[in-house]
Design a protein around this motif. Structure first.
Motif, PDB file in Angstrom:
ATOM      1  N   MET A 155       2.804  -2.069  -9.411  1.00  6.59           N
ATOM      2  CA  MET A 155       2.470  -2.313  -8.001  1.00  6.59           C
ATOM      3  C   MET A 155       2.915  -3.671  -7.453  1.00  6.59           C
ATOM      4  O   MET A 155       3.297  -3.758  -6.286  1.00  6.59           O
ATOM      5  N   PRO A 156       2.877  -4.744  -8.265  1.00  8.75           N
ATOM      6  CA  PRO A 156       3.355  -6.018  -7.716  1.00  8.75           C
ATOM      7  C   PRO A 156       4.806  -5.961  -7.233  1.00  8.75           C
ATOM      8  O   PRO A 156       5.226  -6.779  -6.429  1.00  8.75           O
ATOM      9  N   PHE A 157       5.567  -4.998  -7.720  1.00  8.62           N
ATOM     10  CA  PHE A 157       6.968  -4.868  -7.300  1.00  8.62           C
ATOM     11  C   PHE A 157       7.080  -4.030  -6.026  1.00  8.62           C
ATOM     12  O   PHE A 157       8.113  -3.425  -5.755  1.00  8.62           O
ATOM     13  N   ASN A 158       5.980  -3.987  -5.329  1.00  4.64           N
ATOM     14  CA  ASN A 158       5.917  -3.269  -4.069  1.00  4.64           C
ATOM     15  C   ASN A 158       6.083  -1.753  -4.246  1.00  4.64           C
ATOM     16  O   ASN A 158       6.611  -1.073  -3.375  1.00  4.64           O
ATOM     17  N   LEU A 159       5.648  -1.268  -5.398  1.00  2.03           N
ATOM     18  CA  LEU A 159       5.635   0.186  -5.603  1.00  2.03           C
ATOM     19  C   LEU A 159       4.209   0.682  -5.412  1.00  2.03           C
ATOM     20  O   LEU A 159       3.253  -0.020  -5.714  1.00  2.03           O
ATOM     21  N   PRO A 160       4.078   1.911  -4.908  1.00  4.79           N
ATOM     22  CA  PRO A 160       2.733   2.450  -4.713  1.00  4.79           C
ATOM     23  C   PRO A 160       2.144   2.942  -6.035  1.00  4.79           C
ATOM     24  O   PRO A 160       2.893   3.232  -6.971  1.00  4.79           O
ATOM     25  N   ASN A 161       0.827   3.018  -6.098  1.00  8.97           N
ATOM     26  CA  ASN A 161       0.225   3.750  -7.219  1.00  8.97           C
ATOM     27  C   ASN A 161       0.311   5.236  -6.856  1.00  8.97           C
ATOM     28  O   ASN A 161       0.870   5.606  -5.826  1.00  8.97           O
ATOM     29  N   TRP A 162      -0.247   6.085  -7.705  1.00 18.60           N
ATOM     30  CA  TRP A 162      -0.172   7.533  -7.453  1.00 18.60           C
ATOM     31  C   TRP A 162      -0.703   7.879  -6.083  1.00 18.60           C
ATOM     32  O   TRP A 162      -0.086   8.620  -5.314  1.00 18.60           O
ATOM     33  N   GLU A 163      -1.872   7.304  -5.809  1.00 18.51           N
ATOM     34  CA  GLU A 163      -2.503   7.624  -4.541  1.00 18.51           C
ATOM     35  C   GLU A 163      -1.604   7.203  -3.378  1.00 18.51           C
ATOM     36  O   GLU A 163      -1.369   7.981  -2.442  1.00 18.51           O
ATOM     37  N   GLY A 164      -1.072   5.990  -3.462  1.00 19.87           N
ATOM     38  CA  GLY A 164      -0.222   5.469  -2.398  1.00 19.87           C
ATOM     39  C   GLY A 164       1.047   6.291  -2.235  1.00 19.87           C
ATOM     40  O   GLY A 164       1.513   6.555  -1.117  1.00 19.87           O
ATOM     41  N   LEU A 165       1.605   6.713  -3.366  1.00 15.38           N
ATOM     42  CA  LEU A 165       2.826   7.530  -3.336  1.00 15.38           C
ATOM     43  C   LEU A 165       2.562   8.820  -2.555  1.00 15.38           C
ATOM     44  O   LEU A 165       3.328   9.215  -1.681  1.00 15.38           O
ATOM     45  N   LEU A 166       1.433   9.431  -2.889  1.00 16.82           N
ATOM     46  CA  LEU A 166       1.094  10.694  -2.212  1.00 16.82           C
ATOM     47  C   LEU A 166       0.784  10.492  -0.737  1.00 16.82           C
ATOM     48  O   LEU A 166       1.234  11.264   0.107  1.00 16.82           O
ATOM     49  N   ARG A 167       0.035   9.449  -0.432  1.00 11.21           N
ATOM     50  CA  ARG A 167      -0.309   9.189   0.978  1.00 11.21           C
ATOM     51  C   ARG A 167       0.968   8.951   1.788  1.00 11.21           C
ATOM     52  O   ARG A 167       1.055   9.319   2.947  1.00 11.21           O
ATOM     53  N   GLY A 168       1.948   8.341   1.150  1.00  9.79           N
ATOM     54  CA  GLY A 168       3.207   8.055   1.832  1.00  9.79           C
ATOM     55  C   GLY A 168       4.001   9.313   2.167  1.00  9.79           C
ATOM     56  O   GLY A 168       4.903   9.285   2.996  1.00  9.79           O
ATOM     57  N   LEU A 169       3.668  10.417   1.499  1.00 10.27           N
ATOM     58  CA  LEU A 169       4.405  11.663   1.740  1.00 10.27           C
ATOM     59  C   LEU A 169       3.675  12.586   2.724  1.00 10.27           C
ATOM     60  O   LEU A 169       4.148  13.670   3.056  1.00 10.27           O
ATOM     61  N   GLU A 170       2.537  12.097   3.193  1.00 13.50           N
ATOM     62  CA  GLU A 170       1.688  12.909   4.075  1.00 13.50           C
ATOM     63  C   GLU A 170       2.436  13.444   5.295  1.00 13.50           C
ATOM     64  O   GLU A 170       2.236  14.589   5.724  1.00 13.50           O
ATOM     65  N   ASP A 171       3.335  12.605   5.824  1.00  9.02           N
ATOM     66  CA  ASP A 171       4.018  12.989   7.062  1.00  9.02           C
ATOM     67  C   ASP A 171       4.949  14.186   6.901  1.00  9.02           C
ATOM     68  O   ASP A 171       5.434  14.730   7.892  1.00  9.02           O
ATOM     69  N   PHE A 172       5.182  14.578   5.686  1.00 12.93           N
ATOM     70  CA  PHE A 172       5.999  15.774   5.480  1.00 12.93           C
ATOM     71  C   PHE A 172       5.220  17.051   5.804  1.00 12.93           C
ATOM     72  O   PHE A 172       5.785  18.137   5.841  1.00 12.93           O
ATOM     73  N   LEU A 173       3.928  16.903   6.004  1.00 10.94           N
ATOM     74  CA  LEU A 173       3.125  18.055   6.442  1.00 10.94           C
ATOM     75  C   LEU A 173       2.986  17.971   7.955  1.00 10.94           C
ATOM     76  O   LEU A 173       2.676  16.910   8.492  1.00 10.94           O
ATOM     77  N   SER A 174       3.200  19.088   8.648  1.00 12.12           N
ATOM     78  CA  SER A 174       3.138  18.997  10.107  1.00 12.12           C
ATOM     79  C   SER A 174       1.783  19.421  10.663  1.00 12.12           C
ATOM     80  O   SER A 174       1.348  18.915  11.684  1.00 12.12           O
ATOM     81  N   GLU A 175       1.109  20.325   9.995  1.00 12.57           N
ATOM     82  CA  GLU A 175      -0.184  20.796  10.504  1.00 12.57           C
ATOM     83  C   GLU A 175      -1.301  19.822  10.131  1.00 12.57           C
ATOM     84  O   GLU A 175      -1.409  19.397   8.981  1.00 12.57           O
ATOM     85  N   GLU A 176      -2.160  19.542  11.127  1.00  9.95           N
ATOM     86  CA  GLU A 176      -3.256  18.610  10.879  1.00  9.95           C
ATOM     87  C   GLU A 176      -4.190  19.075   9.762  1.00  9.95           C
ATOM     88  O   GLU A 176      -4.619  18.292   8.926  1.00  9.95           O
TER      89      GLU A 176
END
Ligand code: ZN
Length: 402
Positions: A155-176
């Motif tokens: 994470m110090p290298f500006n990489l997400p943890n698992w949770e962060g990685l997944l949250r970052g992909l949230e926008d690929f879902l279009s339905e609320e």
């Protein structure tokens, strides 16, 4: 006088906090070690430095000698009560035309003494008294311990943890409502189920290959341009373990290993069968879930995951390599289901106790883990000093072993 008293005195006389005085002392140590330095050097570091060095000198922790010049000829002396080598004047009576400079230098003994003081100070800060038995056991068994690195380490290298990685992909879902369910799965630690939902419902990421591409893109943006004291990779390398296991996709550890002890290739689970002597082949890091340079090796979905762990052969091979070794989990949270799941699978093949580094664990957590034969290496962190806390732990281990 103890170093603590000395620092307190400097703090009182200079009106700087003891913390800042200590920081100044450590900067001087870091910068010069046992090499000579002068007042001008100290002034560049901190205004309190000169006073600090004076006190260190009167306390015998710092050696002082003098350089002077006489008609453009340079000379050094231990004491200003000596006579000038060239004109014969007593130096402290003729400072005006001898251009005297003080030269400081730590002896090896004082240098080590101050380092030791720092180590103990940090241990008192981060270690939890009730857990000293665990720290000591870890030290005693360290030759038989394999570090197991989780996303926290990257994470110090500006990489997400698992949770962060997944949250970052949230926008690929279009339905609320899909987003909502997705986030619930993530909060719940059901990471593979979340990935599966993404694959099923997203319009952009519709197959595993596309999902892996997205992950590779995130992970390959690791910021490698950070200072050594901002991460723990170099510290972990100091443990000098024969190998390391990781669930991370990134290759940051290999990057640093390659700098330190030659080319180091990552190993995936499907390759370990061919690596009986893994410790002698320049392969130190086993990526349990694959890595970004071999997309086909990446375990990302529930299907990948089940496939990997249902192959009994693979776990048996891993067990053969690990033998009776204990694992030391670093950079994990024991709260996520994902981790517990892997742990349960590994523990069946590794019938011994293990260790986990956890920040601010509570008593109940420690007890529950202890029931599962996991000894908690707890670190008390108040102001986000995670990296310093882990460094303190590793320094403790390395110091006790040597
Ligand atoms: Zn002279």
């Amino acid at each position: 006088m103890s170093l603590e008293t000395l620092i307190n005195i400097v703090s009182t006389e200079s009106d700087e906090s003891t913390k800042d005085v200590l920081i100044c002392l450590n900067k001087i140590l870091d910068e010069f070690g046992t090499n000579p330095f002068i007042d001008d050097d100290i002034n560049e570091i901190s205004t309190v430095g000169v006073l600090l060095c004076e006190k260190l000198y009167s306390d015998g922790l710092l050696q002082v000698s003098f350089s002077y010049s006489c008609n453009d000829l340079d000379e050094e002396t231990e004491s200003l009560s000596h006579n000038c080598k060239y004109c014969g004047e007593v130096l402290h009576e003729s400072i005006d035309y001898h251009d005297v400079t003080r030269i400081y230098k730590f002896s090896r003994t004082s240098y080590d003494e101050i380092l030791e003081y720092n180590y103990i100070l940090n241990e008192n800060k981060y270690f939890i008294p009730e857990l000293y038995r665990n720290y000591d056991n870890l030290v005693n068994e360290i030759d038989n311990v394999v570090p197991f690195l989780g996303s926290g380490v990257s994470m110090p290298f500006n990489l997400p943890n698992w949770e962060g990685l997944l949250r970052g992909l949230e926008d690929f879902l279009s339905e609320e409502f899909h987003k909502k369910y997705y986030n619930e799965l993530v909060s719940d630690g059901s990471y593979f189920e979340a990935f599966d939902l993404l694959l099923e419902k997203s319009m952009n990421v519709s197959n595993e290959d596309q999902l892996k591409d997205e992950i590779v893109q995130v992970i390959s943006q690791a910021n490698m341009d950070i200072a050594d004291d901002e991460h723990n990779i170099s510290d972990l390398i100091k443990l000098n373990s024969h190998y390391y296991i990781s669930t991370n996709y990134d290759l940051i550890f290999e990057h640093f290993l390659t700098n330190e002890d030659g080319y180091n290739t990552p190993v995936c689970m499907d390759e370990i069968g061919n690596l009986r002597n893994i410790s002698t082949t320049g392969n130190k890091v086993i990526h349990l879930h694959g890595h970004i340079n071999r997309k086909s090796s990446m375990v990302v979905t529930k299907k990948d995951y089940s496939k990997l762990y249902s192959r009994k052969g693979i776990l048996v091979q891993l067990a053969a390599i690990l033998g009776n070794k204990s694992l030391l989990f670093i950079g994990f949270s024991f709260k996520d289901k994902f981790f517990n799941d892997i742990y349960d699978k590994l523990v069946n093949i590794l019938k011994t106790h293990h260790y986990i580094v956890l920040f601010n664990p509570d008593l109940q957590e420690i007890r529950e883990l202890n029931k599962k034969n996991i000894k908690v290496i707890g670190l008390r962190v108040n102001d986000g000093d995670y990296i310093d806390a882990i460094r303190t732990l590793i320094n403790f281990i390395v110091r006790k072993v040597n």
